[in-house]
Write an enzyme that holds these catalytic residues in place. Structure first.
Site, PDB file in Angstrom:
ATOM      1  CG  HIS A  16       6.281  -7.282 -10.413  1.00 46.15           C
ATOM      2  ND1 HIS A  16       6.393  -6.126 -11.150  1.00 46.15           N
ATOM      3  CD2 HIS A  16       5.321  -7.044  -9.494  1.00 46.15           C
ATOM      4  CE1 HIS A  16       5.537  -5.230 -10.683  1.00 46.15           C
ATOM      5  NE2 HIS A  16       4.869  -5.766  -9.681  1.00 46.15           N
ATOM      6  CG  HIS A  18       3.126  -5.970  -4.833  1.00 46.86           C
ATOM      7  ND1 HIS A  18       3.415  -4.624  -4.804  1.00 46.86           N
ATOM      8  CD2 HIS A  18       2.923  -6.284  -6.141  1.00 46.86           C
ATOM      9  CE1 HIS A  18       3.368  -4.152  -6.047  1.00 46.86           C
ATOM     10  NE2 HIS A  18       3.083  -5.138  -6.876  1.00 46.86           N
ATOM     11  CE  LYS A 101       6.744  -0.920 -10.865  1.00 48.43           C
ATOM     12  NZ  LYS A 101       5.878  -1.882 -10.227  1.00 48.43           N
ATOM     13  CG  HIS A 138       2.468   0.384 -13.148  1.00 53.79           C
ATOM     14  ND1 HIS A 138       1.850  -0.558 -12.365  1.00 53.79           N
ATOM     15  CD2 HIS A 138       1.489   0.899 -13.947  1.00 53.79           C
ATOM     16  CE1 HIS A 138       0.561  -0.604 -12.662  1.00 53.79           C
ATOM     17  NE2 HIS A 138       0.315   0.273 -13.625  1.00 53.79           N
ATOM     18  CG  HIS A 176       2.610  -5.587 -14.114  1.00 51.44           C
ATOM     19  ND1 HIS A 176       2.380  -4.443 -14.846  1.00 51.44           N
ATOM     20  CD2 HIS A 176       2.858  -5.173 -12.852  1.00 51.44           C
ATOM     21  CE1 HIS A 176       2.500  -3.400 -14.047  1.00 51.44           C
ATOM     22  NE2 HIS A 176       2.791  -3.817 -12.836  1.00 51.44           N
ATOM     23  CG  ASP A 249       1.688  -7.250 -10.075  1.00 49.44           C
ATOM     24  OD1 ASP A 249       2.174  -6.765  -9.042  1.00 49.44           O
ATOM     25  OD2 ASP A 249       0.844  -6.651 -10.768  1.00 49.44           O
TER      26      ASP A 249
HETATM   27  O1  DOR Z   1      -2.952  -4.866  -9.259  1.00 49.81           O
HETATM   28  C1  DOR Z   1      -1.989  -4.297  -8.769  1.00 49.81           C
HETATM   29  N1  DOR Z   1      -1.723  -4.344  -7.442  1.00 49.81           N
HETATM   30  N2  DOR Z   1      -1.196  -3.589  -9.568  1.00 49.81           N
HETATM   31  C2  DOR Z   1      -0.203  -2.837  -9.100  1.00 49.81           C
HETATM   32  O2  DOR Z   1       0.457  -2.213  -9.870  1.00 49.81           O
HETATM   33  C3  DOR Z   1       0.013  -2.702  -7.634  1.00 49.81           C
HETATM   34  C4  DOR Z   1      -0.498  -3.878  -6.926  1.00 49.81           C
HETATM   35  C5  DOR Z   1      -0.586  -3.671  -5.425  1.00 49.81           C
HETATM   36  O3  DOR Z   1       0.380  -3.203  -4.820  1.00 49.81           O
HETATM   37  O4  DOR Z   1      -1.618  -4.012  -4.855  1.00 49.81           O
HETATM   38 ZN    ZN Z   2       3.110  -4.955  -8.935  1.00 53.59          ZN
END
Ligand code: DOR
Ligand code: ZN
Length: 346
Positions: A16, A18, A101, A138, A176, A249
């Site tokens: 997971h 970004h 997702k 989520h 998460h 995450d």
């Molecule tokens: O804390 C987070 N940041 N939770 C999420 O679900 C998205 C993520 C983000 O893309 O910044």
């Molecule tokens: Zn995330």
């Protein structure tokens, strides 16, 4: 008993992650590629990655920012909307997309295009169940009458349980997880349900957000919870159950938008991810269980082979950089400026 000073593991994966896009992506992809063989790439860009074609183009941009000499495979996901056609699933699968997702609309960063009512996606979920594509969830309700700290537990009753009943063989990853309720639920939900756990939710409880002042770098969604929940997550991660696995995450935001009146949600942990997990597992006396959590359980659930090669962590005190360049801005890693006990050896 002597303490262990090196730890060699099969090369791990991040289930997971970004990485954003553009100049920001160029900063963060090398951090992850140094630590992990593969990562599941979240699709919450602006605009979101909703089609196979967009996912393939995004994959190419990610691959172009992998430093020479590192082998790293981004595993792509699509952003599920109320309107994702069932016909997209076949295309996605043929192109190697591994998951969709589910963001409940409004739950978190860039989730405005998310699902307003899960029943609107049922034809698509049916196609996913047939194709064996994973649904990454989520798991928080967005109902404004539900306390922010209870949103994950309420999601289990309102969304997860009905979803499991209606699609018993759909592979679902509860992403998460942050609560004892979610850890207990996943442990008892059978082989089609798994969960990722972040390093920050294993290491911190919600006090971290308020320690000596408001600390925006500890703010993420789902938000950190009470100590009993942190302990339940640590117990689940180190339990030996193969349905819990690593998902950082890691969610980079420019420092000026974290240190802001409306601070963005997300902790940046990719720079030192395995070091943080090693610290958490060591605190539970479970370093011997880290390899399964980081390198074996994820591939088993996603039906992929484990990685070739290994990584080595060494016990060594070093200071994590306080900030790194992030396009035109700067990025502050969680724990930046503080001493780490483990170090990934290149
Ligand atoms: O804390 C987070 N940041 N939770 C999420 O679900 C998205 C993520 C983000 O893309 O910044
Ligand atoms: Zn995330």
């Amino acid at each position: 008993m002597s303490t262990q000073d090196t730890l060699t593991l099969l090369r791990p994966d991040d289930w997971h992650l970004h990485v954003r896009d553009g100049a920001a992506m160029a900063t963060v992809v090398p951090h992850t590629a140094r630590q992990f063989g593969r990562a599941i790439i979240m699709p919450n860009l602006r605009p979101p990655v909703t089609t196979t074609e967009q996912a393939l183009a995004y994959r190419d941009r990610i691959l172009a920012s992998v430093p020479a000499g590192l082998s790293f495979t981004p595993l792509m996901t699509l952003y599920l909307t109320d309107n994702t056609p069932a016909s997209e699933i076949e295309r996605a699968q043929a192109a190697g997309v591994v998951a969709l997702k589910l963001y409940p609309a409004g739950a978190t960063t860039n989730s405005d295009a998310g699902v307003t009512d899960i029943r609107k996606t049922y034809a698509t979920l049916e196609a996913m169940q047939r194709a064996g594509l994973v649904l990454c969830v989520h798991g928080e309700v967005t109902d404004s009458t539900v306390d922010l700290f209870d949103r994950e537990a309420v999601f289990i009753d309102r969304v997860m349980q009905p979803l499991r009943q209606d699609f018993p063989e759909l592979k679902v990853v509860f992403e998460h997880i942050t609560t004892k309720e979610a850890a207990d639920y996943v442990a008892s939900a059978g082989m089609f349900t798994a969960a990722t756990i972040t390093a920050h939710h294993l290491l911190y409880n919600r006090n971290a957000i308020f320690q000596g002042g408001l600390r925006p770098h500890y703010y993420c969604l789902p938000v950190l919870k009470r100590e009993i929940h942190r302990q339940a997550l640590l117990a689940a991660a180190t339990s030996g159950s193969d349905r819990f696995f690593l998902g950082t995450d890691s969610a980079p935001h420019p420092a000026h938008l974290k240190e802001h009146a409306a601070a963005c949600a997300g902790c940046y942990t990719a720079l030192s991810a395995m070091e943080l997990y090693a610290e958490a597992f060591e605190s539970a006396g479970a370093l011997d269980r880290l390899e399964a959590f980081a390198s074996r359980n994820g591939p088993a659930f996603y039906n992929l082979p484990v990685n070739e090669g290994t990584i080595t962590l060494k016990r060594e005190a070093w200071t994590l950089p306080e900030s790194v360049a992030f396009g035109d801005a700067s990025l502050k890693p969680l724990r930046g400026g503080e001493v780490m006990n483990w170090r990934l050896v290149d």
